[in-house]
Each structure stands twice: as C-alpha cells, then as structure tokens.
Design a protein around this motif. Structure first.
Motif, PDB file in Angstrom:
ATOM      1  N   GLU A 273      -0.749 -14.806   7.162  1.00 36.98           N
ATOM      2  CA  GLU A 273       0.286 -13.563   7.016  1.00 36.98           C
ATOM      3  C   GLU A 273       0.052 -12.671   7.963  1.00 36.98           C
ATOM      4  O   GLU A 273       0.995 -11.994   8.725  1.00 36.98           O
ATOM      5  N   ARG A 322       4.884 -15.830  -3.800  1.00 40.74           N
ATOM      6  CA  ARG A 322       4.053 -14.944  -2.604  1.00 40.74           C
ATOM      7  C   ARG A 322       3.409 -16.126  -1.669  1.00 40.74           C
ATOM      8  O   ARG A 322       3.415 -15.584  -0.420  1.00 40.74           O
ATOM      9  N   SER A 325       6.296 -16.682   0.797  1.00 40.42           N
ATOM     10  CA  SER A 325       6.379 -15.755   1.685  1.00 40.42           C
ATOM     11  C   SER A 325       5.306 -15.701   2.767  1.00 40.42           C
ATOM     12  O   SER A 325       5.595 -15.419   3.751  1.00 40.42           O
ATOM     13  N   ALA A 409      12.542 -11.968  -4.826  1.00 44.94           N
ATOM     14  CA  ALA A 409      11.433 -12.193  -3.765  1.00 44.94           C
ATOM     15  C   ALA A 409      11.950 -13.565  -3.043  1.00 44.94           C
ATOM     16  O   ALA A 409      11.737 -13.430  -1.911  1.00 44.94           O
ATOM     17  N   ILE A 410      12.609 -14.426  -3.803  1.00 48.11           N
ATOM     18  CA  ILE A 410      12.853 -15.640  -3.155  1.00 48.11           C
ATOM     19  C   ILE A 410      14.096 -15.488  -2.150  1.00 48.11           C
ATOM     20  O   ILE A 410      14.458 -15.917  -1.191  1.00 48.11           O
ATOM     21  N   LYS A 412      14.752 -12.720  -0.712  1.00 49.08           N
ATOM     22  CA  LYS A 412      14.195 -11.793   0.360  1.00 49.08           C
ATOM     23  C   LYS A 412      13.723 -12.953   1.489  1.00 49.08           C
ATOM     24  O   LYS A 412      14.277 -12.696   2.637  1.00 49.08           O
ATOM     25  N   GLU A 413      13.295 -13.889   1.153  1.00 50.00           N
ATOM     26  CA  GLU A 413      12.574 -14.895   2.070  1.00 50.00           C
ATOM     27  C   GLU A 413      13.880 -15.700   2.644  1.00 50.00           C
ATOM     28  O   GLU A 413      13.661 -16.047   3.836  1.00 50.00           O
ATOM     29  N   ASN A 416      15.292 -13.786   5.403  1.00 54.27           N
ATOM     30  CA  ASN A 416      14.699 -13.702   6.433  1.00 54.27           C
ATOM     31  C   ASN A 416      14.877 -15.154   7.208  1.00 54.27           C
ATOM     32  O   ASN A 416      15.012 -15.099   8.416  1.00 54.27           O
ATOM     33  N   ASP A 451       7.264  -3.019  -4.007  1.00 49.88           N
ATOM     34  CA  ASP A 451       7.894  -4.177  -3.198  1.00 49.88           C
ATOM     35  C   ASP A 451       8.850  -3.619  -2.220  1.00 49.88           C
ATOM     36  O   ASP A 451       9.426  -2.589  -2.383  1.00 49.88           O
TER      37      ASP A 451
END
Length: 848
Positions: A273, A322, A325, A409-410, A412-413, A416, A451
């Motif tokens: 990362e 996580r 990501s 969270a998913i 968010k990805e 992107n 977050d």
C-alpha cells in the motif's frame, strides 16, 4: 558433452538418458568430451542394476564439474561427505545450491527434487558471504525445522540448546540486519530466502503434529511482524518479496481461508500500500499484486450475496475489506501511470490498446468487471436494508445486522475504481442516490472516528442532514465521561470573556480535547449544566458587536462574519484563535449557542471560493449594487455612466482609505467587458483579502481541537452552511409544549396531579422568550437541537420537594431536573414560574 552443462537444456538431456539406459558407453563418451569433468569413484553403469540410483553433476567455482552417483534416499549430508573426500573441502565450508536454493543436510535427494543429470553448484559456505554468522544461524534454523518435522512427536532435541526455539532464532537473525546500509540489509534478507527458510517453515506448519504447527505459526507471525518494525524503512520493499513468498506457499499448501495465510496477506497488503510498484525498478509488478485483487474481489462478492440471502445478515469481514483496499492502491496507481492509457478509460478496450506490451489489458478489463459486479451486489444489499428499515431502527435489532458495517469501506473503494473508467463515476453516484435512505443509515450507524469518508463530499446529494452531521462530528474528539483528565476552569462572571480567554487560549490544545470542568466563582453549581451555561454566555460575549471581532449580518442579527477592522484590538488575532477553539468545543460538547456563522465565513473555512451570490446576507447593499452593475445596459456602462475604476473605498479607524483592486486600478475604468472582473475583485477584497488573517486564525483555533488542519477543513466540507446553522443555533421552530410534555418524567408527582396540570397550563400561556428562559433555568439549554426535545442527551424530570409553598422552584441542570413543592393553586404556581422566567433571574439560577 558440451563444456558448459548449465547452458544445455536438462530436460532434453534427461530424455536422452532415459531413452538410452542400455547404452552407458554413449554417456561415458559424452562425459569424456568435457575436459573439465572429474570422474568419480562410482560408475554410471551401476544405475542399470539399481533404478533408485541417480547420476548428477556438481559444478564447482573453478568451472570444473564433478560427476556423482547416489541413491535417491541418500541425504544431502552424505553427499557433502563424498564431496569432502573428493575435493578436500571441509563439510562446514560447503554449500550445495540447486535451482537457486540451498540444500539442507536433513533432506534427501528425492525430497530436493534432484533427478538424473541434474546440475548442482558447490560454493564455499563461510567464504562466499559477507554475513557468515547470519548464514550459520539460518542454517541452524532450517536444520531444527527438518528435525522437528521428521520427529512427530519429536525426540529430545539435541540440535540446538533447549531454551532456543525457531521463533527466538529468527528474532536473533533479524537483529543482525544492518540498520544503515540498504544493500547490506538486502543481502541479509536474501539469505533468508536462499536458505529455503520460508519453504521449511511452511512445511512445518503443514505438519500433522499440532505442536509443530503451533511452533511454525508462532515463528512465521513473529518474523513477519518484526520485519515491519526491525528492518529499516528503506529496505521495506525487500521484505515485500519475502511476504509474497509466504503468501504463495501458504496459498498452495493451506488455502486462502487459512488464518496464517490471511495474516501474511494482510502484512503484504500494508507493505505494498505504501511501496512503489513498478516492474522496471525491480520491485513488485502489477502481475504480482493482481492475483490478490482477484481473490479478494471474489470473496467479497460471495459474502455480499450471503448477506442478502442469509437470515443472519453476515457480511464481508474487516480483514478482507482492508486487504482489498490495500492491494487496490498500487493497482490503481499503476494503471493511472501507464502511458498507454488516458484515464478515464473506455471499456471494452480498443484492439490497439489490448495489443500493446505491458499495458495490463486483461487486468484493466477484469477490474472494470469487479466494479460492476460489486456495485450491483451492494445495490441489492442496500435494497435489503431499506426493506428492513423499521426493524433496524429498533434497539433489539442492533446486533442482528453487524455484517453491514463494512459496506461503506467497499463503497469507498468502488468510488476510487469508478474514476478509472468512462461512465462508472456516474453509475456509482446514481446508485447512491437511488439508495439514499439506506446509505444514510449506514453512515449514522457505522461511520467511525479515524476512517476517511471524504469521498462522500464529492456528491453530498446522497446524504441527509443527520448523516452529514454525523460525519462532521466524527472529525472531533469524543467527549469523555471521566473527570480525571479534564481541563478545570474557575471563572468570575464579571470578567467572563477575559478569564475565559486565559483558560482556553493559553492552554495546550491537548488538555482541551480531554474535556472541560466548569465553575463560576462564589457559586456552588458544577457539572455539565454549568458548562452548557458557560458556552452560551461566552459565545454571546465573543460575538457581541461591541467587542469588534465579528459583524452581524444586517438582515439576520444571528449571523456573523469576521470584522475587517478588528485590529482595533491588538490581541484580535489571538481572540480569533480563541473563538475558533470555543466554537469547536461547543460543537464537540453538542451545545447550541444561539449564534450562526454566515455563509461567506463557512465557505472560506471549508476552503471554497466566494461568489457574489454568497454575500447576499453579509452585505445586502453591496450585493444589490453589484447586481445592478452586472445587469446595466452595456452601452451605458461603456459611456462611463458608472464613473467607477478598479478601486475600493473603505473606512479604517475613523479614516477613509482607497485600495486598488489590481495593479494600476485607479486608472482602469469599469466597462461592459471588465465589469464582471470588477465585481469579482470587489467581493474577493471585501470578504476574503480583508479578513484573511482573521479567518486563518479562527480556522487554526478550530483545528487545534481536532489536532489536524486537514480535519478542520473536512469538518466544514462535510456540511452545508445550513447544516452548521442547525448545529450551532439549534431548532428554529417554536418550542412545542406537547413535545416538552412527551419527554418529561415525574418523581413524587403523577401526571394526573393538579400541580402538574397547573404547571403545563402556565407554560402554555408563556411567551416564546419566557419558555426559552424556563428551559434554560431547567437545563442550561436555551436553544433546542434540530430534533427538538428528542435530540437532548436525556429526558427531562420534574421532582416534588417538601419545601414550603413560598419557595421558588429550583433546578439541577446537569440532570435536567426541575424541583418545586406542591403549590396549593394555579395562581401560586403561575406566580412562582413567572418570577423565575424573568431574564435576570432565570439565567444562572440552577444549582448543579
């Protein structure tokens, strides 16, 4: 035979040898052609009578080759002994390398994969490395591992002293790594892989003996964890290859659901990362990373389907999300940095792009499919949330839906990824808008401090006030209930602003984040109620126009923006920093102060630009004048009907001053062509340049409470200006007596008692201001939250006291308690309440 066996294809040689088992003379003839080949004491002809015997070649540093014969079951240690008798090289100085890996003494030729005509390399053990101690130690580690593996349960261990374990030996190995020389550190780490230590550890992990499995698990976890902290940061990219090897080995041996594999995968993810992934620089490439993206995308898709079909509402795991990501970061960077593509990319790819070398066409197309697949599945998940909205809002349903906590969270990805492809960004936000109610529920329920939710600000239409407020509050510290570490203040009411400034502006911001404890001098009352009162009073003082810090909007005296001439006070900038701290603390403690910041001020705090429409409330006169300039007939403007140049006349400290809006502005006439520029320049000077220092100091004070300037800007970016109005001022609606009743409980009284009936009749007859004063007397809250009484931290209480009828009501504002005796009549009740609702009495009358 050729003079260089390493140049020959050994697969072809093995085929020749297998086809000519009955023709050993041909093999001997071939060997004689190599003048550098040394004969051994064994004869090739012996392979005919014993098929377990094999012939192999040992290439030495002198480029001479030794031909050896042995059984497949012979150990590497016995081969070393033969080499010692043939070369005179002591066993402890020998290393046998086959296919890039060192062969360990305890292994057999069969276990090492050595077959007929294989070529091994003999090198000196101690003399060939700059890290002899590291080599010796890691060889001991591998030897111990083989010993443990072959003895289940193990016999008494004599290979190493009893107190030392594989784990402690690996810790000692890492401790040997040079801290300053990156090349030397890399060579040291290379010893670990060249010695076959990863393969040996995974082999032990797959042992049928549980103690061996536990020892290997502990050792691998220790090595991986310590590598990230012990190994110098400038060599972290070298650790990536070791972590990748562990993942590959464990994936094949134990599977992707194995917990140790998951641990190694997560560790690799945290490395890549923040590690540049670029094949031509010798690090990992996209082809190394992308298998993990495939694996995790498939796992997430499977779990999302289960979350819609299962009655338990199980969703994706935190570790899978996580890792997904983490591995996507280098993948996205690599795709965006690929010169063959112009982001956003159109899919399907053109034939020309697909054929370019190293363009990752397959991965790019696959990632597009991942986006589409996961977005569709999450759409169904949000639809399910909407179906069960009534149930999830109930307290008893909280634990039932814990699987939903990873959805944000998913998302968010996916957001992107959507920026990489044409049309995907629009597709993503359309889905969010369609499922707005479910998305807002997820935000309020599952968005946590620490977050990153800034992606949501790209399209705030998908949120409601409750969701935006929650996201903004997550940027502030949480108020602690304990009073051990709070910042204590003792303030004299007669010197409220100056003493408050000393307690807040002169204190380290770290102490303020822990919480506040407030007392007024010569008063017994303490606790949250007194703190709420202090917030209200000090904010009234800060924004009092007489103090020259802020200016009220002409059409709405509740709204304020910085005063351009605040420098009449030499400490004005420090007071703006103080004001920023106080406002942040008020929001943090969820206290409505009855004051709001004007739109032009909020937009600057959020880092946005200011337009003419934004100044409508702050300066109606300037707004209307500028609108007239822009709407005038162009011909009239060009005839100099306005008589304006690019200057702005201001009054500063009692004198008039002319400021040029641009270089040479005095000589630049405003015409129909440049009038918009003139208006924009005027607005920028009046509301941005003239108050720039004040805004910056206020913003810094606000950021002090958050510990980060970035968070300060995020706080205001999460909100619409109108949202902050609701958070700072509170409800604009008149106080509802019915809502008040619905959120009040009784102790000593019953709802049917005459005193309670008289109390509410009296309250219903009060003016709006009297109701506010009574509420303030009762709770230290003069302005209700936007939700009304339901938004308060607790319900309200009326307590019956045994005092005489001539006593006025009292309150315990910390606990929202109002106390009064059983007054004998409605008139007495009304008289007592009317006394305490007088402004000079109702304020600060509570006890604690």
């Amino acid at each position: 035979m050729s003079s260089s066996l390493s140049k020959r294809k050994f697969d072809d040689y093995d085929d020749d040898f297998a086809a000519n088992l009955n023709r050993p003379t041909r093999i001997s003839t071939r060997m004689r052609k190599d003048q550098n080949t040394l004969p051994s004491s064994s004869s090739p002809r012996s392979t005919l009578s014993d098929p377990t015997r094999i012939q192999f070649f040992v290439r030495m540093l002198s480029n001479r080759t030794l031909v050896l014969m042995a059984r497949s079951s012979d150990t590497i240690h016995s081969i070393h002994e033969k080499l010692q008798s043939s070369t005179g090289m002591p066993i402890m100085e020998q290393r046998l390398i086959y296919r890039g890996k060192q062969l360990q003494w305890e292994q057999t030729l069969h276990e090492c994969g050595v077959e007929n005509d294989a070529e091994l390399h003999l090198v000196g053990r101690m003399r060939s490395t700059g890290h002899p101690q590291a080599w010796q130690l890691i060889n001991e580690v591998v030897s111990v591992i083989f010993y443990l593996y072959k003895n289940n349960p193990p016999a008494p261990l004599t290979v190493i002293p009893a107190p030392r374990t594989v784990k402690t030996m690996l810790i000692d190995f890492l401790a040997m790594i040079p801290r300053t020389d990156a090349d030397q550190a890399y060579e040291h780490l290379k010893i670990f892989t060249t010695s076959s230590a990863p393969q040996a550890l995974v082999m032990l992990y797959m042992s049928s003996y549980q103690a061996n499995r536990d020892a290997a698990d502990d050792a691998i976890r220790q090595f991986v964890s310590s590598s990230k902290t012990v190994v110098p940061k400038h060599t972290h990219d070298k650790c990536v290859h070791i972590f990748l090897e562990f993942c590959d080995l464990l994936r094949k041996a134990a599977g992707t659901n194995d917990p140790l594999y998951g641990f190694c995968r997560t560790s690799l993810g945290t490395m890549v990362e923040c590690t540049e992934v670029w094949e031509r620089k010798g690090l990992l490439g996209l082809h190394d990373i992308f298998p993990f993206v495939r694996e995790l995308a498939a796992k997430l898709a499977h779990d999302l389907v289960l979350s819609t079909e299962s009655t338990s509402f199980v969703g994706p795991s935190l570790s899978d999300v996580r890792d997904f990501s983490a591995f996507l970061v280098p993948v996205r960077n690599e795709i965006k940095g690929n010169v063959a593509f112009s982001v956003p990319i159109e899919v399907p790819l053109s034939e020309e792009l697909s054929s370019l070398p190293l363009c990752y066409a397959e991965e790019i197309t696959y990632l597009y499919g991942v986006f589409d697949n996961l977005l569709n599945k999450l759409d169904k998940c949000l639809a399910k949330i909407e179906e069960h909205m009534d149930l999830v809002m109930k307290q008893d349903g909280e634990t039932l839906f814990f699987g939903w906590c990873q959805y944000l969270a998913i998302f968010k990805e996916l957001n992107n990824i959507s920026k990489l492809y044409i049309g995907c960004k629009e597709m993503f936000w359309e889905t969010m808008k369609r499922r707005k109610s479910a998305l807002c529920y997820l935000i309020v329920r599952y968005a946590k401090r620490g977050d990153d939710y800034k992606w949501i600000t790209e399209c705030k239409e998908v949120t409601n006030f409750e969701a935006r407020r929650h996201l903004a509050m997550m940027t502030l510290p949480e108020v602690k209930d304990e009073y051990e570490d709070v910042h204590e203040m003792l303030i004299d009411r007669s010197n409220l602003l100056a003493e408050s400034f000393m307690y807040i502006a002169r204190t380290d911001s770290e102490a303020l984040r822990a919480g506040l404890f407030m007392e007024f001098k010569n008063e017994e009352a303490t606790g949250p109620g007194v703190l709420r009162e202090w917030f209200f009073l000090v904010c009234q003082a800060i924004f009092n126009p007489q103090n020259a810090l802020f200016v009220a909007c002409p059409n709405d005296r509740r709204r304020f923006f910085p005063n351009p001439v605040s420098k009449v006070d030499p400490l004005h900038l420090e007071y703006f920093n103080f004001a920023g701290r106080v406002i942040a603390l008020a929001v943090m403690h969820k206290v409505q102060i009855g004051i709001v910041l004007d739109r032009v001020f909020v937009l600057q705090l959020a880092g946005h630009s200011i337009s003419l429409e934004d100044i409508r409330d702050a300066d109606p006169y300037l707004y209307n004048s500028c609108k007239q300039i822009l709407e005038m007939d162009p011909e009239a403007v060009n005839q100099d009907a306005l008589g304006l140049t690019f200057v702005h006349e201001i009054e500063e400290l009692g004198t008039r001053k002319v400021v040029e809006l641009c270089a040479g502005g005095k000589n630049m006439v405003v015409n129909s062509t440049n009038r918009k520029w003139y208006v924009d320049s005027l607005v920028q000077h009046r509301f941005v340049k003239a108050v720039g220092e004040q805004v910056n100091h206020f913003a810094q004070g606000f950021a002090d409470i958050m510990s980060s300037n970035r968070l300060q800007r995020s706080f205001f970016q999460f909100l619409d200006p109108e949202d902050l109005d609701c958070m700072l001022h509170g409800s604009e609606s008149a106080i509802s007596v019915d809502d008040w009743k619905a959120h009040t409980e009784y102790h000593g009284y019953k709802e049917t008692d005459s005193q309670i009936s008289w109390f509410w009749k009296t309250v219903e007859c009060m003016s709006t201001e009297q109701k506010k004063v009574l509420l303030f007397f009762w709770t230290s809250i003069k302005y209700l939250p936007i939700e009304g009484f339901g938004g308060l931290a607790s319900r309200l209480y009326i307590y019956k006291t045994s005092e005489s009828f001539d006593r006025l009501p009292s309150s315990h504002t910390c606990f929202h308690r109002l106390c009064f005796p059983a007054y004998p009549s409605l008139s007495v009740m009304s008289d007592r309440l009317n006394i305490i609702t007088q402004e000079h009495i109702g304020c600060s009358f509570g006890t604690w």
